[in-house]
Design an enzyme around this catalytic site. Structure first.
Site, short mmCIF file in Angstrom:
data_model
loop_
_atom_site.label_atom_id
_atom_site.label_comp_id
_atom_site.label_asym_id
_atom_site.label_seq_id
_atom_site.Cartn_x
_atom_site.Cartn_y
_atom_site.Cartn_z
N SER A 153 0.85 -1.18 0.00
CA SER A 153 0.00 0.00 0.00
C SER A 153 0.88 1.23 0.00
O SER A 153 2.03 1.18 0.48
CB SER A 153 -0.89 0.01 1.25
OG SER A 153 -1.55 1.26 1.40
N TYR A 167 -2.78 -0.59 10.56
CA TYR A 167 -2.66 -0.90 9.13
C TYR A 167 -1.36 -0.34 8.57
O TYR A 167 -0.61 -1.04 7.88
CB TYR A 167 -3.86 -0.31 8.39
CG TYR A 167 -3.88 -0.60 6.91
CD1 TYR A 167 -4.29 -1.83 6.42
CD2 TYR A 167 -3.50 0.37 5.98
CE1 TYR A 167 -4.31 -2.11 5.06
CE2 TYR A 167 -3.51 0.12 4.62
CZ TYR A 167 -3.92 -1.13 4.16
OH TYR A 167 -3.94 -1.38 2.81
#
Length: 262
Positions: A153, A167
């Protein structure tokens, strides 16, 4: 008793190469499974959902591709071992992997429960490592060669929003695992890279609306002002599987409409 590999010479219309896609029943993973099969690869779809995994397999086979679904929770070492053992039973080898399974980790660090923090790392980091371990062992035993792509990501390279600390931390760790695996296995001709998507049309993006503003917030941060599509991520992964990227190793490639350049 193990089954003989199905059609090992690729006479089913595939090019003979085998790819395992984790988290392959939905979102980017499902789009990747479909795209890889359309490109001629034999696809093993790994996911927790029996229903959605079977649907993905049927979709690919209805289009003339070759795919099998194998249920797997990447947080379970035993299930991960079984996934790759089953892949070898079916097709005889593993040439590529798209390690895509992931979960969000919403909540400010001071407010997270231990369970929330552990869940993000169990899937996004430890689960990735469990899959990498099996993939690297198999590719090495096959004589080397192969290409692995991890789905990380932009959050693994840059802290974008507050409120998703677990995250972000888990994806930073995923980037580190990518680079270490690339360094440790380059001498065997095994390449390990990552894609780092920005905002992509998905259930996860929709679910982020409450925590960080979702697509609305992202459009103000992306130079193009556009939200990406799963297929745009899959195209980069396919390139990383191909000989055209043979000198690309240990890289994390943003698929983000230019966000990381800002």
């Amino acid at each position: 008793m193990s089954e003989a590999p199905d059609d090992p010479d690729g006479s089913d219309g595939s090019d003979g190469r085998v790819v395992v896609v984790t988290g392959g029943s939905a979102g980017i993973g499902r789009a990747a499974a479909v795209a890889f099969a359309a490109a001629g690869l034999r696809v093993v779809i790994a996911a927790r959902s029996e229903e959605r995994g079977a649907e993905a397999e049927r979709e690919i086979r209805a289009r003339g591709g070759e795919a099998r679904f194998v249920r797997c929770d990447v947080t379970s070492p035993g299930q991960v071992r079984d996934l790759f053992a089953r892949t070898v039973e079916l097709y005889g080898r593993v040439d590529h992997a798209f390690n895509n399974a992931g979960v969000p980790g919403d909540g400010r660090l001071a407010d997270l429960t231990t369970e929330d923090f552990d869940r993000a790392f169990a899937v996004n980091t430890r689960g990735l490592w469990l899959c990498l371990r099996e993939e690297l062992r198999l590719m090495s035993a096959q004589g080397g060669g192969g290409s692995i792509v991890n789905n990380t990501s932009v959050h693994g390279l840059r802290t974008v929003f507050p409120g998703i600390g677990a995250y972000v931390a888990s994806k930073h760790a995923a980037v580190a695992l990518t680079r270490m695996a690339a360094v440790e296995h380059a001498h065997e001709g095994i390449r390990v890279n990552a894609v780092a998507p920005g905002p992509v049309e998905s259930d996860m993006l929709a679910a982020s609306e409450a925590a960080v503003g979702g697509a609305t917030t992202w459009r103000g941060l992306i130079p193009s002002g556009e939200i990406g599509t799963p297929d745009q991520v899959c195209d980069v992964a396919l390139w990383l599987f191909s000989p055209a990227s043979s000198y690309v190793n240990g890289q994390v490639i943003g698929v983000d409409g230019g966000f990381l350049a800002t």
